[in-house]
Design a protein around this motif. Structure first.
Motif, short mmCIF file in Angstrom:
data_model
loop_
_atom_site.label_atom_id
_atom_site.label_comp_id
_atom_site.label_asym_id
_atom_site.label_seq_id
_atom_site.Cartn_x
_atom_site.Cartn_y
_atom_site.Cartn_z
N ASP A 173 22.74 -34.48 24.07
CA ASP A 173 23.24 -33.21 23.10
C ASP A 173 23.27 -33.52 21.80
OD1 ASP A 173 22.94 -31.60 25.50
OD2 ASP A 173 25.26 -31.63 25.71
N HIS A 174 23.88 -34.85 21.54
CA HIS A 174 23.99 -35.19 20.05
C HIS A 174 22.87 -35.49 19.46
CE1 HIS A 174 26.32 -37.35 17.02
NE2 HIS A 174 25.16 -38.00 16.90
N LEU A 175 21.97 -36.10 20.08
CA LEU A 175 20.68 -36.22 19.71
C LEU A 175 19.72 -35.18 19.29
CD1 LEU A 175 19.47 -39.56 21.43
CD2 LEU A 175 20.54 -39.62 18.89
N GLU A 176 19.69 -34.37 20.49
CA GLU A 176 19.09 -33.05 20.43
C GLU A 176 19.56 -31.93 19.30
OE1 GLU A 176 19.48 -30.92 24.15
OE2 GLU A 176 18.25 -32.07 25.30
N SER A 177 20.89 -32.03 18.98
CA SER A 177 21.35 -31.07 18.04
C SER A 177 20.79 -31.59 16.58
CB SER A 177 22.72 -31.05 17.96
OG SER A 177 23.45 -32.30 17.65
N ARG A 178 20.84 -32.85 16.13
CA ARG A 178 20.25 -33.46 15.31
C ARG A 178 18.60 -33.13 14.97
NH1 ARG A 178 25.46 -33.74 16.23
NH2 ARG A 178 26.74 -34.66 14.49
N MET A 179 17.98 -33.41 16.15
CA MET A 179 16.66 -33.30 15.98
C MET A 179 16.25 -31.75 15.79
SD MET A 179 14.02 -34.34 19.07
CE MET A 179 14.53 -35.98 19.09
N GLU A 180 16.93 -30.77 16.44
CA GLU A 180 16.61 -29.38 16.36
C GLU A 180 16.86 -28.96 14.77
OE1 GLU A 180 19.04 -27.81 19.47
OE2 GLU A 180 17.19 -27.63 20.88
N ARG A 181 17.92 -29.37 14.34
CA ARG A 181 18.31 -29.08 12.91
C ARG A 181 17.14 -29.57 11.90
NH1 ARG A 181 23.72 -31.56 11.46
NH2 ARG A 181 22.70 -31.36 9.29
N GLY A 182 16.75 -30.89 12.04
CA GLY A 182 15.91 -31.32 11.24
C GLY A 182 14.37 -30.71 11.46
N LEU A 183 14.08 -30.45 12.79
CA LEU A 183 12.85 -29.77 12.85
C LEU A 183 12.92 -28.42 12.45
CD1 LEU A 183 12.06 -31.30 16.62
CD2 LEU A 183 10.82 -31.70 14.19
#
Length: 320
Positions: free
Chosen positions: A190-200
């Motif tokens: 979830d931690h990685l996903e949230s940062r990835m989603e924000r960046g994308l």
């Protein structure tokens, strides 16, 4: 390899389909442009993979003092299988950008987008050795996966002039080390996903969220570095020769291969594991591997960028 079928699959993506990329055509073109490779394994080889994974799980749990299990999905794949396993991941990652227009970049057509993604997947399919897949950005219904691309492992072992069983085992330990991290830290996906989603999402809107990508880089540096620490302490013997030979091969190759590696950020991954490994080795030397494993207790225990370069600061904060 069928280049004609690959080109035709990309060309036919100019139809009336929606979206900036025709993902079915990507899969077909990528598989048509790379030989699948042999999966003619003996019973001893299959048992070898199974034994490598079992031994890696046992030793890594002991060395890291972490509780985890290997994914229920463990596959020995050929290159086409790897494309099938990863096509949906690429689609999920690109989805936020696709939603903001009919092209990934202004003026770039659907056929070019499709051809570009097919080239990326075919390039990776020829080079990936093993993969721990946490299925980031998935719908939550799928299990994590552990993949070994057998034809690539055999071919690279021959090219490096190293013993195939030892090389295969080294790959298994590395990928199971990643399973240890995600198993010890249920919050990590979830931690990685949230940062990835924000960046994308920011990229899709024509902006750049530097903080999101910086957080993602720090987290991935921790992921790569901790895996290196566990490998150092858990593998059968010293493996610097394997790492040096593999790095030399990756830095070599033709001009096109070097350009593609830079564009795909593969050099960044190498810098991440080197930086992360220095951090975790310093922590383990000072307080032991169990102290280093505290990084996975909660998200707040991840090192900051400054702490990665000064492990004593992290120790004072997390393990005073």
């Amino acid at each position: 390899m069928n280049l004609y079928r690959s080109v035709r699959a990309v060309a036919e993506s100019t139809g009336d389909g929606s979206g900036a990329i025709d993902w079915d055509a990507v899969a077909e073109a990528a598989q048509a442009s790379v030989e699948p490779g042999s999966l003619d394994l003996s019973a001893a080889e299959r048992e070898g993979y199974a034994a490598d994974v079992r031994d890696a799980r046992r030793r890594l749990r002991s060395v890291g003092d972490v509780e985890f299990d290997v994914p229920p999905t463990i596959e020995i794949q050929n290159r086409h299988h790897w494309v099938d396993a990863n096509i949906r991941t690429f689609e999920r990652v690109m989805h936020p950008i696709e939603e903001h227009g009919t092209t990934v970049l202004p003026g770039v057509t659907r056929v070019v987008n499709t051809g570009t993604m097919a080239f990326v997947l075919s390039f990776l399919a020829k080079h990936v050795l093993g993969q721990y897949d946490p299925l980031l950005l998935a719908d939550g219904d799928d299990d994590h996966g552990l993949y070994f691309v057998h034809p690539n492992i055999v071919r690279v072992a021959e090219l490096l002039d190293v013993e195939y069983p030892r090389f295969r085992r080294w790959i298994a330990f590395h990928e199971v080390a990643h399973a240890a991290e995600f198993g010890a830290a249920p919050w990590l996906s979830d931690h990685l996903e949230s940062r990835m989603e924000r960046g994308l999402d920011a990229l899709a809107a024509g902006d750049l969220d530097r903080e999101a990508f910086a957080d993602l880089d720090v987290a991935m540096t921790a992921v790569e570095g901790y895996a290196e620490l566990l490998m150092d302490r858990a593998f059968d013997d010293e493996y610097a020769d394997l790492r040096e030979k593999l790095d030399a091969r990756r830095q070599g190759g033709g001009p096109l291969a070097r350009v593609v590696r830079r564009l795909l950020g593969l050099g960044l991954k190498r810098r991440q594991y080197e930086r992360g490994a220095r951090f975790f080795r310093a922590v383990a030397d000072a307080r032991g591997v169990a102290a280093a494993s505290r990084v996975w207790d909660r998200p707040e225990n991840l090192p900051t960028s400054a702490e990665l370069d000064d492990p004593s600061r992290w120790l004072r904060r997390v393990d005073p």
